[in-house]
Scaffold this motif. Structure first.
Motif, PDB file in Angstrom:
ATOM      1  N   ASN A  85      -9.258  -2.547  -3.081  1.00  0.00           N
ATOM      2  CA  ASN A  85      -8.112  -2.267  -2.211  1.00  0.00           C
ATOM      3  C   ASN A  85      -8.364  -2.697  -0.768  1.00  0.00           C
ATOM      4  OD1 ASN A  85      -6.461  -1.297  -4.228  1.00  0.00           O
ATOM      5  ND2 ASN A  85      -7.142   0.820  -3.975  1.00  0.00           N
TER       6      ASN A  85
ATOM      7  N   THR B 156       1.159   5.147   0.495  1.00  0.00           N
ATOM      8  CA  THR B 156       0.441   6.245   1.157  1.00  0.00           C
ATOM      9  C   THR B 156       1.285   7.522   1.214  1.00  0.00           C
ATOM     10  OG1 THR B 156       1.202   5.520   3.331  1.00  0.00           O
ATOM     11  CG2 THR B 156      -0.928   4.668   2.577  1.00  0.00           C
TER      12      THR B 156
ATOM     13  N   TYR C  69      -6.400   4.283   5.882  1.00  0.00           N
ATOM     14  CA  TYR C  69      -5.933   5.223   4.857  1.00  0.00           C
ATOM     15  C   TYR C  69      -7.126   5.946   4.229  1.00  0.00           C
ATOM     16  CZ  TYR C  69      -4.201   6.585   0.216  1.00  0.00           C
ATOM     17  OH  TYR C  69      -3.907   7.262  -0.933  1.00  0.00           O
ATOM     18  N   LYS C  70      -8.181   5.209   3.966  1.00  0.00           N
ATOM     19  CA  LYS C  70      -9.390   5.763   3.353  1.00  0.00           C
ATOM     20  C   LYS C  70     -10.028   6.825   4.245  1.00  0.00           C
ATOM     21  CE  LYS C  70     -13.742   4.180   1.426  1.00  0.00           C
ATOM     22  NZ  LYS C  70     -14.675   3.095   1.279  1.00  0.00           N
TER      23      LYS C  70
ATOM     24  N   ARG D 165      -6.604   9.693  -2.893  1.00  0.00           N
ATOM     25  CA  ARG D 165      -6.546   8.228  -2.997  1.00  0.00           C
ATOM     26  C   ARG D 165      -6.485   7.741  -4.433  1.00  0.00           C
ATOM     27  NH1 ARG D 165     -11.016   8.021   0.548  1.00  0.00           N
ATOM     28  NH2 ARG D 165     -12.290   7.070  -1.053  1.00  0.00           N
TER      29      ARG D 165
ATOM     30  N   LEU E  98       0.844  -1.192   0.000  1.00  0.00           N
ATOM     31  CA  LEU E  98       0.000   0.000   0.000  1.00  0.00           C
ATOM     32  C   LEU E  98       0.880   1.243   0.000  1.00  0.00           C
ATOM     33  CD1 LEU E  98      -2.806   1.297   0.222  1.00  0.00           C
ATOM     34  CD2 LEU E  98      -2.601   1.075   2.703  1.00  0.00           C
TER      35      LEU E  98
ATOM     36  N   TYR F  70      -5.904  -0.239   4.589  1.00  0.00           N
ATOM     37  CA  TYR F  70      -6.538   0.607   3.564  1.00  0.00           C
ATOM     38  C   TYR F  70      -7.758   1.321   4.133  1.00  0.00           C
ATOM     39  CZ  TYR F  70      -8.103   2.450  -0.857  1.00  0.00           C
ATOM     40  OH  TYR F  70      -8.478   3.311  -1.858  1.00  0.00           O
TER      41      TYR F  70
END
Length: 152
Positions: free
Chosen positions: A125, A72, A136-137, A80, A70, A133
């Motif tokens: 994802n 970031t 992160y989202k 994203r 992933l 994720y």
């Protein structure tokens, strides 16, 4: 992936038909200049993720989309789905540059397809990267870089 490919097809169709002067075109110069200016961030948003995914995504093959890690950092700290956003900005740029009903219809269809594609990619994802994720989202917006910038 079909939505992403359809969105790209609508954008390319708009480009070809616009360059071929198909349909009625308007000529509002300031809008054309804004349309041309939008191609700069569009290209940046399409190219920079490719570089990031190749370098930091640890792809399984030469295809940068086969990432195993992933990412970031870089552009992915801000948005994203930078490639989709770049294509959306490019579609808007084409609508403003060619100023025809056909370019607006194709551009709108492209934006709709790219939105659906981005939503489906989020689901993919989450399956691939799990809770990391999801976290992160929560932190990074799908497309809205203005609001993200205001949050800092």
């Amino acid at each position: 992936e079909i939505y992403g490919h359809c969105g790209m097809s609508f954008i390319l169709s708009s480009l070809v038909l616009g360059l071929g002067k198909v349909g009625t075109h308007y000529d509002i110069f300031p809008l054309k200049m804004i349309g041309f200016a939008l191609f700069i961030p569009a290209v940046f948003l399409i190219v920079s993720p490719i570089i990031a995914l190749k370098g930091r995504g640890k792809p399984k093959s030469k295809d940068f989309t086969t990432t195993t890690s992933l990412v970031t950092t870089g552009i992915y700290q801000i948005v994203r789905h930078p490639m989709s956003l770049g294509m959306v900005i490019g579609a808007i740029g084409l609508m403003l540059t060619f100023q025809s009903i056909l370019s607006v219809i194709l551009g709108t269809a492209a934006i709709f397809c790219l939105y659906i594609y981005s939503k489906k990619e989020d689901t993919f994802n989450i399956e691939q990267f799990g809770d990391s994720y999801k976290e992160y989202k929560k932190k990074v917006p799908m497309w809205n870089i203005i609001i993200k910038g205001l949050r800092k």
